[in-house]
Design a protein around this motif. Sequence first.
Motif, mmCIF file in Angstrom:
data_model
loop_
_atom_site.group_PDB
_atom_site.id
_atom_site.type_symbol
_atom_site.label_atom_id
_atom_site.label_comp_id
_atom_site.label_asym_id
_atom_site.label_seq_id
_atom_site.Cartn_x
_atom_site.Cartn_y
_atom_site.Cartn_z
ATOM 1 N N GLY A 1 0.799 -1.218 0.000
ATOM 2 C CA GLY A 1 0.000 0.000 0.000
ATOM 3 C C GLY A 1 0.828 1.262 0.000
ATOM 4 O O GLY A 1 0.280 2.361 0.052
ATOM 5 N N CYS A 2 2.125 1.139 -0.074
ATOM 6 C CA CYS A 2 3.010 2.302 0.007
ATOM 7 C C CYS A 2 3.761 2.490 -1.312
ATOM 8 O O CYS A 2 3.267 3.140 -2.218
ATOM 9 N N CYS A 3 4.928 1.921 -1.432
ATOM 10 C CA CYS A 3 5.764 2.121 -2.617
ATOM 11 C C CYS A 3 5.475 1.146 -3.757
ATOM 12 O O CYS A 3 5.794 1.447 -4.907
ATOM 13 N N ALA A 4 4.866 0.017 -3.479
ATOM 14 C CA ALA A 4 4.609 -0.968 -4.541
ATOM 15 C C ALA A 4 3.789 -0.401 -5.696
ATOM 16 O O ALA A 4 4.136 -0.630 -6.859
ATOM 17 N N PRO A 5 2.698 0.347 -5.452
ATOM 18 C CA PRO A 5 1.942 0.889 -6.590
ATOM 19 C C PRO A 5 2.769 1.862 -7.439
ATOM 20 O O PRO A 5 2.614 1.905 -8.661
ATOM 21 N N VAL A 6 3.661 2.610 -6.807
ATOM 22 C CA VAL A 6 4.522 3.539 -7.541
ATOM 23 C C VAL A 6 5.544 2.745 -8.348
ATOM 24 O O VAL A 6 5.779 3.029 -9.525
ATOM 25 N N HIS A 7 6.135 1.732 -7.733
ATOM 26 C CA HIS A 7 7.108 0.897 -8.442
ATOM 27 C C HIS A 7 6.473 0.213 -9.646
ATOM 28 O O HIS A 7 7.101 0.072 -10.692
ATOM 29 N N ARG B 1 12.337 5.674 -4.260
ATOM 30 C CA ARG B 1 13.645 5.318 -4.824
ATOM 31 C C ARG B 1 14.489 4.558 -3.793
ATOM 32 O O ARG B 1 15.169 3.598 -4.143
ATOM 33 N N PHE B 2 14.432 4.971 -2.531
ATOM 34 C CA PHE B 2 15.159 4.223 -1.502
ATOM 35 C C PHE B 2 14.635 2.783 -1.465
ATOM 36 O O PHE B 2 15.415 1.827 -1.421
ATOM 37 N N SER B 3 13.318 2.630 -1.477
ATOM 38 C CA SER B 3 12.730 1.281 -1.468
ATOM 39 C C SER B 3 13.196 0.478 -2.670
ATOM 40 O O SER B 3 13.480 -0.715 -2.561
ATOM 41 N N ALA C 1 16.604 -0.708 -1.995
ATOM 42 C CA ALA C 1 16.549 -1.793 -1.009
ATOM 43 C C ALA C 1 16.074 -3.097 -1.630
ATOM 44 O O ALA C 1 16.513 -4.178 -1.229
ATOM 45 N N LEU C 2 15.186 -3.009 -2.616
ATOM 46 C CA LEU C 2 14.622 -4.205 -3.249
ATOM 47 C C LEU C 2 15.330 -4.608 -4.536
ATOM 48 O O LEU C 2 14.987 -5.609 -5.144
ATOM 49 N N GLY C 3 16.292 -3.796 -4.978
ATOM 50 C CA GLY C 3 17.036 -4.117 -6.194
ATOM 51 C C GLY C 3 16.270 -3.861 -7.474
ATOM 52 O O GLY C 3 16.526 -4.497 -8.498
ATOM 53 N N ASP C 4 15.336 -2.918 -7.446
ATOM 54 C CA ASP C 4 14.495 -2.623 -8.609
ATOM 55 C C ASP C 4 15.167 -1.564 -9.488
ATOM 56 O O ASP C 4 14.805 -0.391 -9.470
ATOM 57 N N THR C 5 16.139 -1.974 -10.296
ATOM 58 C CA THR C 5 16.871 -1.030 -11.149
ATOM 59 C C THR C 5 15.980 -0.441 -12.244
ATOM 60 O O THR C 5 16.188 0.696 -12.648
ATOM 61 N N GLY C 6 14.996 -1.183 -12.702
ATOM 62 C CA GLY C 6 14.079 -0.666 -13.720
ATOM 63 C C GLY C 6 13.356 0.580 -13.225
ATOM 64 O O GLY C 6 13.269 1.587 -13.935
ATOM 65 N N TYR C 7 12.838 0.522 -12.007
ATOM 66 C CA TYR C 7 12.153 1.689 -11.451
ATOM 67 C C TYR C 7 13.132 2.833 -11.229
ATOM 68 O O TYR C 7 12.798 3.994 -11.507
ATOM 69 N N LEU C 8 14.316 2.535 -10.737
ATOM 70 C CA LEU C 8 15.300 3.595 -10.509
ATOM 71 C C LEU C 8 15.595 4.339 -11.808
ATOM 72 O O LEU C 8 15.627 5.571 -11.831
#
Length: 139
Positions: free
Chosen positions: A28-34, A50-52, A55-62
């Motif tokens: 309910g926080c950063c997942a919908p944005v990611h 972006r910090f999340s 932390a999760l290794g989501d280079t695509g979102y970054l």
Amino acid sequence: MGKGGSRRRANATTGRVCPCGSGQAYAGCCAPVHGGDAQAPTAEALMRSRFSAFALGDTGYLLRSWHSSTRPARLELDPGQRWTRLEIVDTERGGLLDTAGTVTFHAHYRDAGRPGTLTEHSRFVREDGRWVYLDGDQP
């Protein structure tokens, strides 16, 4: 105890608390944005997302949340580095009606078992109506 209780509730409903430090469930926080289902409404919210992602290794979102003029062609994260906690120190502008803003933060991590802290004064702007990371200075 308040933080622990919040963490247990989030874990019971989603399996994990959002790494951004909001205390909310990741779903309910950063997942919908990611996932592209929502946009960060402020520069600080983008910083947290972006910090999340780090932390999760989501280079695509970054990469997607990076300004087109400063975005690297590719991004490789250090697999030995684990981002553990975000501390927002200061924000300037970056609100719902702004077109630019800054966020100063401390991002805590562990690298090869040793703790460390990255401090940055980040600049954010709107590009095509959405907040993106422009650049940052590390004092």
